[in-house]
Write a protein that holds these residues in place. Structure first.
Motif, mmCIF file in Angstrom:
data_model
loop_
_atom_site.group_PDB
_atom_site.id
_atom_site.type_symbol
_atom_site.label_atom_id
_atom_site.label_comp_id
_atom_site.label_asym_id
_atom_site.label_seq_id
_atom_site.Cartn_x
_atom_site.Cartn_y
_atom_site.Cartn_z
ATOM 1 N N UNK A 135 16.182 -30.302 18.832
ATOM 2 C CA UNK A 135 17.133 -29.247 19.183
ATOM 3 C C UNK A 135 16.942 -28.024 18.293
ATOM 4 N N UNK A 136 17.186 -26.854 18.866
ATOM 5 C CA UNK A 136 17.088 -25.603 18.132
ATOM 6 C C UNK A 136 18.025 -24.588 18.772
ATOM 7 N N UNK A 137 18.396 -23.598 17.986
ATOM 8 C CA UNK A 137 19.282 -22.553 18.486
ATOM 9 C C UNK A 137 19.068 -21.282 17.685
ATOM 10 N N UNK B 59 16.923 -24.876 13.238
ATOM 11 C CA UNK B 59 16.162 -26.042 13.725
ATOM 12 C C UNK B 59 16.917 -27.301 13.332
ATOM 13 N N UNK B 60 16.892 -28.289 14.233
ATOM 14 C CA UNK B 60 17.663 -29.505 13.992
ATOM 15 C C UNK B 60 16.862 -30.731 14.418
ATOM 16 N N UNK B 61 17.409 -31.893 14.139
ATOM 17 C CA UNK B 61 16.847 -33.166 14.605
ATOM 18 C C UNK B 61 18.000 -33.957 15.211
ATOM 19 N N UNK B 62 17.708 -34.711 16.272
ATOM 20 C CA UNK B 62 18.751 -35.530 16.887
ATOM 21 C C UNK B 62 19.139 -36.658 15.942
ATOM 22 N N UNK C 94 25.496 -25.409 16.188
ATOM 23 C CA UNK C 94 25.666 -26.855 16.382
ATOM 24 C C UNK C 94 26.596 -27.125 17.560
ATOM 25 N N UNK C 95 27.637 -26.311 17.681
ATOM 26 C CA UNK C 95 28.576 -26.444 18.806
ATOM 27 C C UNK C 95 27.863 -26.221 20.130
ATOM 28 N N UNK C 96 27.063 -25.166 20.247
ATOM 29 C CA UNK C 96 26.408 -24.884 21.534
ATOM 30 C C UNK C 96 25.372 -25.957 21.858
ATOM 31 N N UNK C 97 24.639 -26.446 20.863
ATOM 32 C CA UNK C 97 23.666 -27.517 21.118
ATOM 33 C C UNK C 97 24.379 -28.765 21.632
ATOM 34 N N UNK C 98 25.470 -29.148 20.981
ATOM 35 C CA UNK C 98 26.221 -30.323 21.405
ATOM 36 C C UNK C 98 26.803 -30.132 22.807
ATOM 37 N N UNK C 99 27.331 -28.940 23.069
ATOM 38 C CA UNK C 99 27.954 -28.679 24.371
ATOM 39 C C UNK C 99 26.944 -28.733 25.510
ATOM 40 N N UNK C 100 25.754 -28.195 25.318
ATOM 41 C CA UNK C 100 24.782 -28.185 26.421
ATOM 42 C C UNK C 100 23.989 -29.483 26.517
ATOM 43 N N UNK C 101 24.077 -30.342 25.496
ATOM 44 C CA UNK C 101 23.316 -31.603 25.523
ATOM 45 C C UNK C 101 24.187 -32.805 25.861
ATOM 46 N N UNK C 102 25.398 -32.560 26.310
ATOM 47 C CA UNK C 102 26.270 -33.663 26.687
ATOM 48 C C UNK C 102 26.902 -34.369 25.497
ATOM 49 N N UNK C 103 27.080 -33.667 24.412
ATOM 50 C CA UNK C 103 27.764 -34.231 23.255
ATOM 51 C C UNK C 103 26.866 -34.874 22.209
ATOM 52 N N UNK C 104 25.554 -34.789 22.399
ATOM 53 C CA UNK C 104 24.645 -35.376 21.401
ATOM 54 C C UNK C 104 24.817 -34.683 20.054
ATOM 55 N N UNK D 237 21.305 -22.045 22.653
ATOM 56 C CA UNK D 237 20.502 -23.256 22.447
ATOM 57 C C UNK D 237 19.134 -22.985 23.051
ATOM 58 N N UNK D 238 18.104 -22.971 22.219
ATOM 59 C CA UNK D 238 16.759 -22.695 22.713
ATOM 60 C C UNK D 238 16.025 -23.972 23.074
ATOM 61 N N UNK D 239 16.534 -25.097 22.584
ATOM 62 C CA UNK D 239 16.000 -26.411 22.938
ATOM 63 C C UNK D 239 17.106 -27.429 22.721
ATOM 64 N N UNK D 240 17.495 -28.122 23.782
ATOM 65 C CA UNK D 240 18.568 -29.102 23.647
ATOM 66 C C UNK D 240 18.356 -30.308 24.551
ATOM 67 N N UNK D 241 17.110 -30.508 25.002
ATOM 68 C CA UNK D 241 16.877 -31.686 25.828
ATOM 69 C C UNK D 241 16.292 -32.810 24.973
ATOM 70 N N UNK D 242 16.268 -33.999 25.518
ATOM 71 C CA UNK D 242 15.858 -35.183 24.751
ATOM 72 C C UNK D 242 14.392 -35.184 24.360
ATOM 73 N N UNK D 243 13.568 -34.430 25.057
ATOM 74 C CA UNK D 243 12.126 -34.477 24.804
ATOM 75 C C UNK D 243 11.683 -33.632 23.619
ATOM 76 N N UNK D 244 12.561 -32.800 23.079
ATOM 77 C CA UNK D 244 12.183 -31.921 21.967
ATOM 78 C C UNK D 244 13.293 -31.881 20.926
#
Length: 158
Positions: A129-131, A151-154, A81-91, A120-127
């Motif tokens: 998030x996953x790690x 696997x996560x959801x925004x 969760x930390x890496x997803x948030x860090x690479x997605x600008x805090x989302x 983070x295997x997916x951390x952009x707005x179009x998909x």
């Protein structure tokens, strides 16, 4: 001589991940709160490396220990969760699925910590998030103790 932009981005990701972790409220696994810290990062791979102390799990014993799947799942949930948030600008995001696979149950004698490599295997707005996370031996990263897929959801903005 100019500074290496890749190195600067890695340092920035390491700092963002450390700040994100310090702001999260988590007591990992019931009353267990293992010592962990970000020790490396690769912005290019959207990856952080965490050193997770095993001292609270095994004390000063030098015997072989087994990583507890609950501790693995909780630590992976936190750090991915930390890496997803860090690479997605805090989302912020919420878990939809977390899969733990123990690949080597016994930690080698004398090992005091494990490295947790979170990507983070997916951390952009179009998909969604996953790690992933791999729990590896600190001296020999070819020794993998456990792997985790997350696997996560925004979270919706309010």
């Amino acid at each position: 001589m100019t500074a290496d932009p890749t190195l600067a981005k890695d340092r920035e990701l390491m700092q963002l991940a450390s700040e994100e972790a310090s702001q999260k409220r988590s007591h990992y696994y019931y009353s267990m709160d293992p010592q962990a810290r970000v020790i490396g990062a690769s912005a290019e791979r959207s990856e952080i490396t965490v050193e997770l102390s095993l001292d609270q799990q095994c004390g000063n014993q030098s015997a072989l220990i087994q990583l507890d799947e609950g501790m693995v799942a909780t630590a992976a949930d936190f750090w991915t969760s930390v890496v997803i948030s860090a690479v997605s600008g805090g989302r912020q995001s919420v878990t939809t699925s977390l899969t733990v696979q123990t690949t080597r149950a016994r930690v080698q004698q004398g090992v005091r910590s494990v490295r947790v490599v979170c990507r983070a295997t997916s951390a952009d707005e179009s998909a969604a998030p996953a790690a992933s996370a791999m729990f590896v031996d600190p001296e020999d990263p070819e020794i993998v103790y456990a792997t985790v897929l997350h696997s996560k959801a925004w979270k919706k903005s309010m």
